[in-house]
Design a protein around this motif. Structure first.
Motif, PDB file in Angstrom:
ATOM      1  N   LEU A 149       0.817  -1.211   0.000  1.00 57.61           N
ATOM      2  CA  LEU A 149       0.000   0.000   0.000  1.00 57.61           C
ATOM      3  C   LEU A 149       0.853   1.264   0.000  1.00 57.61           C
ATOM      4  CD1 LEU A 149      -2.892  -1.002   2.436  1.00 57.61           C
ATOM      5  CD2 LEU A 149      -3.016  -0.699  -0.049  1.00 57.61           C
ATOM      6  N   ARG A 150       1.967   1.226   0.685  1.00 56.32           N
ATOM      7  CA  ARG A 150       2.864   2.389   0.672  1.00 56.32           C
ATOM      8  C   ARG A 150       3.387   2.639  -0.742  1.00 56.32           C
ATOM      9  NH1 ARG A 150       4.643   4.242   5.575  1.00 56.32           N
ATOM     10  NH2 ARG A 150       6.615   4.969   4.711  1.00 56.32           N
ATOM     11  N   ASP A 151       3.728   1.585  -1.449  1.00 59.42           N
ATOM     12  CA  ASP A 151       4.211   1.742  -2.822  1.00 59.42           C
ATOM     13  C   ASP A 151       3.103   2.262  -3.723  1.00 59.42           C
ATOM     14  OD1 ASP A 151       6.157   1.234  -5.036  1.00 59.42           O
ATOM     15  OD2 ASP A 151       4.646  -0.242  -5.620  1.00 59.42           O
ATOM     16  N   VAL A 152       1.900   1.711  -3.582  1.00 60.32           N
ATOM     17  CA  VAL A 152       0.780   2.129  -4.420  1.00 60.32           C
ATOM     18  C   VAL A 152       0.419   3.582  -4.171  1.00 60.32           C
ATOM     19  CG1 VAL A 152      -1.699   1.789  -4.797  1.00 60.32           C
ATOM     20  CG2 VAL A 152      -0.171  -0.183  -4.721  1.00 60.32           C
ATOM     21  N   VAL A 153       0.288   3.969  -2.916  1.00 54.66           N
ATOM     22  CA  VAL A 153      -0.086   5.347  -2.582  1.00 54.66           C
ATOM     23  C   VAL A 153       0.991   6.313  -3.048  1.00 54.66           C
ATOM     24  CG1 VAL A 153      -0.486   6.956  -0.684  1.00 54.66           C
ATOM     25  CG2 VAL A 153      -1.619   4.719  -0.688  1.00 54.66           C
ATOM     26  N   ARG A 154       2.231   5.946  -2.889  1.00 54.81           N
ATOM     27  CA  ARG A 154       3.320   6.820  -3.340  1.00 54.81           C
ATOM     28  C   ARG A 154       3.199   7.103  -4.836  1.00 54.81           C
ATOM     29  NH1 ARG A 154       7.016   4.046  -1.397  1.00 54.81           N
ATOM     30  NH2 ARG A 154       7.497   5.222   0.492  1.00 54.81           N
ATOM     31  N   ARG A 155       2.915   6.071  -5.624  1.00 60.18           N
ATOM     32  CA  ARG A 155       2.788   6.257  -7.069  1.00 60.18           C
ATOM     33  C   ARG A 155       1.539   7.061  -7.419  1.00 60.18           C
ATOM     34  NH1 ARG A 155       1.705   1.821  -9.619  1.00 60.18           N
ATOM     35  NH2 ARG A 155       1.767   0.306  -7.924  1.00 60.18           N
ATOM     36  N   GLN A 156       0.469   6.890  -6.646  1.00 57.17           N
ATOM     37  CA  GLN A 156      -0.773   7.576  -6.995  1.00 57.17           C
ATOM     38  C   GLN A 156      -0.826   9.023  -6.514  1.00 57.17           C
ATOM     39  OE1 GLN A 156      -4.495   5.563  -6.675  1.00 57.17           O
ATOM     40  NE2 GLN A 156      -3.675   3.576  -7.302  1.00 57.17           N
ATOM     41  N   VAL A 173     -12.262   3.152   8.229  1.00 54.37           N
ATOM     42  CA  VAL A 173     -11.040   2.372   8.043  1.00 54.37           C
ATOM     43  C   VAL A 173     -10.342   2.714   6.737  1.00 54.37           C
ATOM     44  CG1 VAL A 173     -10.122   0.034   7.727  1.00 54.37           C
ATOM     45  CG2 VAL A 173     -11.857   0.468   9.478  1.00 54.37           C
ATOM     46  N   ASP A 174     -11.069   2.661   5.625  1.00 58.59           N
ATOM     47  CA  ASP A 174     -10.442   2.765   4.310  1.00 58.59           C
ATOM     48  C   ASP A 174      -9.841   4.145   4.064  1.00 58.59           C
ATOM     49  OD1 ASP A 174     -11.422   0.185   3.952  1.00 58.59           O
ATOM     50  OD2 ASP A 174     -13.263   0.902   3.037  1.00 58.59           O
ATOM     51  N   SER A 175     -10.639   5.179   4.254  1.00 60.63           N
ATOM     52  CA  SER A 175     -10.132   6.521   3.981  1.00 60.63           C
ATOM     53  C   SER A 175      -9.049   6.908   4.981  1.00 60.63           C
ATOM     54  CB  SER A 175     -11.270   7.543   4.001  1.00 60.63           C
ATOM     55  OG  SER A 175     -11.825   7.671   5.293  1.00 60.63           O
ATOM     56  N   SER A 176      -9.172   6.452   6.229  1.00 65.35           N
ATOM     57  CA  SER A 176      -8.142   6.757   7.226  1.00 65.35           C
ATOM     58  C   SER A 176      -6.820   6.095   6.869  1.00 65.35           C
ATOM     59  CB  SER A 176      -8.592   6.303   8.620  1.00 65.35           C
ATOM     60  OG  SER A 176      -9.722   7.029   9.061  1.00 65.35           O
ATOM     61  N   LEU A 177      -6.887   4.856   6.370  1.00 63.75           N
ATOM     62  CA  LEU A 177      -5.668   4.153   5.992  1.00 63.75           C
ATOM     63  C   LEU A 177      -5.001   4.835   4.808  1.00 63.75           C
ATOM     64  CD1 LEU A 177      -3.722   1.812   6.318  1.00 63.75           C
ATOM     65  CD2 LEU A 177      -5.277   0.393   4.953  1.00 63.75           C
ATOM     66  N   VAL A 178      -5.781   5.199   3.800  1.00 63.16           N
ATOM     67  CA  VAL A 178      -5.207   5.882   2.636  1.00 63.16           C
ATOM     68  C   VAL A 178      -4.579   7.212   3.056  1.00 63.16           C
ATOM     69  CG1 VAL A 178      -5.779   7.034   0.460  1.00 63.16           C
ATOM     70  CG2 VAL A 178      -6.704   4.767   0.947  1.00 63.16           C
ATOM     71  N   ALA A 179      -5.296   7.991   3.867  1.00 58.04           N
ATOM     72  CA  ALA A 179      -4.756   9.280   4.307  1.00 58.04           C
ATOM     73  C   ALA A 179      -3.522   9.096   5.179  1.00 58.04           C
ATOM     74  CB  ALA A 179      -5.828  10.055   5.076  1.00 58.04           C
ATOM     75  N   ILE A 201      -1.297   6.583   5.170  1.00 56.33           N
ATOM     76  CA  ILE A 201      -0.133   6.197   4.367  1.00 56.33           C
ATOM     77  C   ILE A 201       0.313   7.357   3.492  1.00 56.33           C
ATOM     78  CG2 ILE A 201       0.632   4.658   2.525  1.00 56.33           C
ATOM     79  CD1 ILE A 201      -1.074   2.476   3.739  1.00 56.33           C
ATOM     80  N   MET A 202      -0.643   8.082   2.963  1.00 51.03           N
ATOM     81  CA  MET A 202      -0.307   9.257   2.156  1.00 51.03           C
ATOM     82  C   MET A 202       0.506  10.262   2.963  1.00 51.03           C
ATOM     83  SD  MET A 202      -3.090  11.480   0.040  1.00 51.03           S
ATOM     84  CE  MET A 202      -2.641  12.878  -1.002  1.00 51.03           C
ATOM     85  N   GLN A 203       0.097  10.489   4.223  1.00 48.53           N
ATOM     86  CA  GLN A 203       0.846  11.412   5.070  1.00 48.53           C
ATOM     87  C   GLN A 203       2.222  10.853   5.411  1.00 48.53           C
ATOM     88  OE1 GLN A 203      -0.137  14.789   6.320  1.00 48.53           O
ATOM     89  NE2 GLN A 203       2.065  14.477   6.212  1.00 48.53           N
ATOM     90  N   VAL A 241      -3.297  -3.335   9.466  1.00 49.61           N
ATOM     91  CA  VAL A 241      -2.347  -2.398   8.862  1.00 49.61           C
ATOM     92  C   VAL A 241      -2.600  -0.992   9.410  1.00 49.61           C
ATOM     93  CG1 VAL A 241      -1.518  -1.372   6.717  1.00 49.61           C
ATOM     94  CG2 VAL A 241      -2.124  -3.795   6.777  1.00 49.61           C
ATOM     95  N   LEU A 242      -3.865  -0.608   9.519  1.00 51.12           N
ATOM     96  CA  LEU A 242      -4.197   0.717  10.040  1.00 51.12           C
ATOM     97  C   LEU A 242      -3.725   0.890  11.473  1.00 51.12           C
ATOM     98  CD1 LEU A 242      -5.575   3.438   9.624  1.00 51.12           C
ATOM     99  CD2 LEU A 242      -7.755   2.356  10.240  1.00 51.12           C
ATOM    100  N   ASP A 243      -3.697  -0.188  12.265  1.00 52.54           N
ATOM    101  CA  ASP A 243      -3.209  -0.113  13.645  1.00 52.54           C
ATOM    102  C   ASP A 243      -1.794   0.455  13.711  1.00 52.54           C
ATOM    103  OD1 ASP A 243      -5.543  -1.147  14.686  1.00 52.54           O
ATOM    104  OD2 ASP A 243      -4.784  -3.200  14.861  1.00 52.54           O
ATOM    105  N   ARG A 244      -1.044   0.308  12.650  1.00 49.71           N
ATOM    106  CA  ARG A 244       0.334   0.811  12.624  1.00 49.71           C
ATOM    107  C   ARG A 244       0.392   2.339  12.520  1.00 49.71           C
ATOM    108  NH1 ARG A 244       4.126  -3.118   8.944  1.00 49.71           N
ATOM    109  NH2 ARG A 244       3.826  -5.037  10.169  1.00 49.71           N
ATOM    110  N   TYR A 245      -0.729   2.945  12.127  1.00 57.16           N
ATOM    111  CA  TYR A 245      -0.714   4.385  11.871  1.00 57.16           C
ATOM    112  C   TYR A 245      -1.657   5.187  12.771  1.00 57.16           C
ATOM    113  CZ  TYR A 245       1.534   2.916   7.505  1.00 57.16           C
ATOM    114  OH  TYR A 245       2.382   2.365   6.573  1.00 57.16           O
TER     115      TYR A 245
END
Length: 618
Positions: free
Chosen positions: A230-237, A252-258, A260-262, A532-536
């Motif tokens: 996900l880190r690789d995907v978000v970085r590219r996007q 869950v979903d939007s929080s995880l994307v945000a 990782i994006m941050q 995965v979200l627990d990590r952030y």
């Protein structure tokens, strides 16, 4: 035609024509803002011409692949130029398999005089077409095809029936007879004098079969691998030459994307959320807490009844075919909010379908186990409609947990009435179908119901596993037909590009390798994504019942939007059009005004159809 879709591309217009072939494009400049990124674009060899919508996220890697085989004198760094040169070098199908992104495009071969249309894997970008041996017409929206001289615009009875059943028109049908949607992962080939061919260049069935043959094993390794992916995907996007942000609901979903994006950004990410005056519908406080923890640059707007009153009457014009997911209202509002500051937004869409997030995934099998052996289920379901709302809690209280999960928030009685209709389902598959249905018998609503229904849903490659069957159905039908359509039209109406990291091809392949226990465990949905979200983000900021993007529809339609609604639902107006039968609509509206909000989806579907018709002078 181009004028009809100017909102999708306000930054420029291009037209190319030769020997009866015409390509046009409205540009939303995101990568390479210079003239080098303008379209239609001709390949370096001069043979191929392309007009495309979307983004190729691995364009840098694809460019290196092209250069290793045949170096190109590149004009700029536009991703579509890379896609075009890959097509010129490898051919269309091979270029498609190498490309990672969301896109719809047309490419014309000037030598062979063959036209090809292609659409991305999950259908993030729309593509409509009309094809015969004489000509091929295509566009991103039906509104462009409506501008073609001689366009008939006859309504498709099968599409009408399906729209009132589900609230959207599933592909490959469109609301117009003779106009089709290119399927996700589809490739159309056309040449004059011959019937067009449509074949898949990618299928989810292949991904499903490969994933089931190579399941994930260790929990810790799966969590680490998904985090890294996900880190690789978000970085590219997040690569763009314009400002990029993210929608953030606090789920869950939007929080995880945000999150990782941050984590991959060197500056605060712009995040955007909506709340509602009615607290039971609002997730704004949760989103604000997540944004504060992540340190994003957060913007919040509280939706009022006045906001809904201002936007609802224009939805029929904004959506190019009838569309009736009431969360389109907040989606339009948050898109407009974000567009003030950014040109691109990442979303959390796709997480529910890839990692099992909907309450119906554990709920339908559990409900089937509870009711499958009950005697007189059919009679109970039929009688439920006659039970007074005041007695519903006592009569059918055992359905309460699922009623709360499936239906809109509010008084439980109407929700129970809706859930009670599921009691008579003969199979679990039919039970699942009923949870997704607004009008169970839409043909009774139509003056001219379809004589036969085409086979429109791809056959499932999965058997025996109820969860896989539900995930498959939603991924090939509900996801492109409802979720992705809703977001694309709402965002592109204000010239905002949305990107969906959780639908990256590699993420989808990973998700289908995850066994059911990694998706739903101990009653917890999206178990793997949550770990995965627990990590952030601390778990206490996320753990709460799923809300989705529900709106206080009943309050709006019986309040500030009532005059608008009644003007569209008037028996005289419906009778004059000759498409719907006035009596079922009038009966539904009377019950709705009396407090039976269980028919909210039905009411909204009729309103959105009527609004769509009115916007076209019908």
């Amino acid at each position: 035609m181009l004028a009809a879709v100017r909102h999708r591309g306000p930054d420029g217009e291009g037209i190319w024509s030769e020997g009866g072939a015409w390509l046009g494009q409205r540009r939303l400049a995101v990568l390479d803002l210079s003239a080098a990124g303008a379209q239609p674009m001709i390949s370096a060899c001069g043979r191929h011409v392309i007009t495309a919508n979307g983004e190729i996220y691995n364009h840098a890697a694809l460019r290196r692949q092209v250069d290793r085989v045949r170096p190109v004198a590149w004009r700029g760094h536009c991703d579509i130029e890379v896609l075009l040169e890959a097509i010129a070098l490898f051919g269309v199908e091979e270029a498609l398999t190498r490309a990672e992104g969301m896109f719809a495009f047309a490419v014309w071969d000037r030598d062979s005089r063959i036209g090809r249309l292609a659409r991305d894997r999950f259908g993030e970008k729309p593509l409509y077409y009309v094809a015969s041996a004489e000509r091929l017409l295509f566009a991103s929206e039906l509104t462009a095809l409506e501008r073609v001289p001689g366009f008939a615009g006859a309504l498709c009875p099968a599409a009408l029936s399906l729209f009132f059943r589900y609230g959207y028109v599933p592909g490959p049908l469109s609301i117009y007879r003779g106009v089709n949607k290119l399927p996700p992962g589809g490739l159309l080939e056309w040449r004059a004098g011959a019937a067009p061919t449509v074949n898949p260049w990618w299928t989810l069935a292949d991904v499903v079969e490969a994933g089931r043959a190579d399941p994930l094993g260790d929990d810790a390794e799966a969590i680490e691998a998904l985090d890294r992916l996900l880190r690789d995907v978000v970085r590219r996007q997040t690569i763009a030459d314009v400002p990029v942000g993210a929608f953030l609901s606090g789920g869950v979903d939007s929080s995880l994307v945000a999150a990782i994006m941050q984590s991959v950004s060197d500056r605060p990410v712009r995040t955007f959320t909506l709340g509602f005056e009615a607290s039971e519908f609002s997730e704004a406080a949760h989103a604000r807490a997540v944004a504060t923890h992540l340190g994003t640059d957060h913007t919040e707007h509280i939706v009022t009844a006045a906001d809904a009153q201002a936007i609802a009457p224009g939805l029929g014009a904004l959506y190019d075919e009838p569309f009736a997911d009431s969360s389109q209202i907040p989606t339009c509002l948050i898109s407009a909010l974000a567009r003030r500051d950014v040109t691109v937004c990442l979303t959390g869409d796709g997480g529910d379908e890839m990692f099992a997030g909907y309450v119906r995934y554990p709920g339908v099998p559990r409900l089937w186990r509870a009711i499958g052996g009950l005697p007189f289920r059919g009679a109970a379901g039929a009688l439920a409609g006659a039970i007074p709302l005041t007695l519903m809690d006592g009569a059918l209280g055992f359905l309460a947990p699922l009623a709360r999960g499936y239906a809109a928030r509010g008084r439980l009685g109407p929700n129970l009435r809706k859930a009670a209709a599921w009691l008579s389902a003969p199979t679990m598959d039919d039970l699942y179908e009923r949870t997704m249905t607004a009008w169970a018998d839409p043909d009774a609503l139509l003056v001219d119901p379809p004589r036969a229904m085409p086979r429109w849903r791809p056959p499932a490659p999965v058997a025996g596993d109820p969860l896989d069957a539900m995930l498959w159905r939603d991924s090939v039908d509900y996801l492109p037909g409802d979720i992705l359509c809703k977001v694309d039209r709402a965002a592109m109406a204000v010239s905002l590009e949305t990107r969906v990291p959780l639908l990256d091809a590699a993420v989808a392949a990973f998700a289908w390798r995850a066994p059911a226990a990694m998706k739903i465990r101990g009653g917890e949905t999206k178990w793997l994504l949550r770990r995965v979200l627990d990590r952030y983000v601390p778990r206490e900021l996320i753990d709460r019942p799923k809300m989705g993007f529900s709106v206080p529809l009943h309050d709006w339609l019986t309040g500030g939007l009532r005059d608008w609604a009644e003007s569209l639902l008037a028996p005289a107006a419906i009778g004059r059009q000759g498409v719907l039968r006035p009596r079922p609509v009038a009966d539904l509206w009377r019950r709705y005004l009396a407090g039976d909000s269980s028919g909210g989806q039905k009411v909204w579907s009729v309103l959105m159809f009527q609004s769509w018709m009115a916007a076209r002078g019908r």
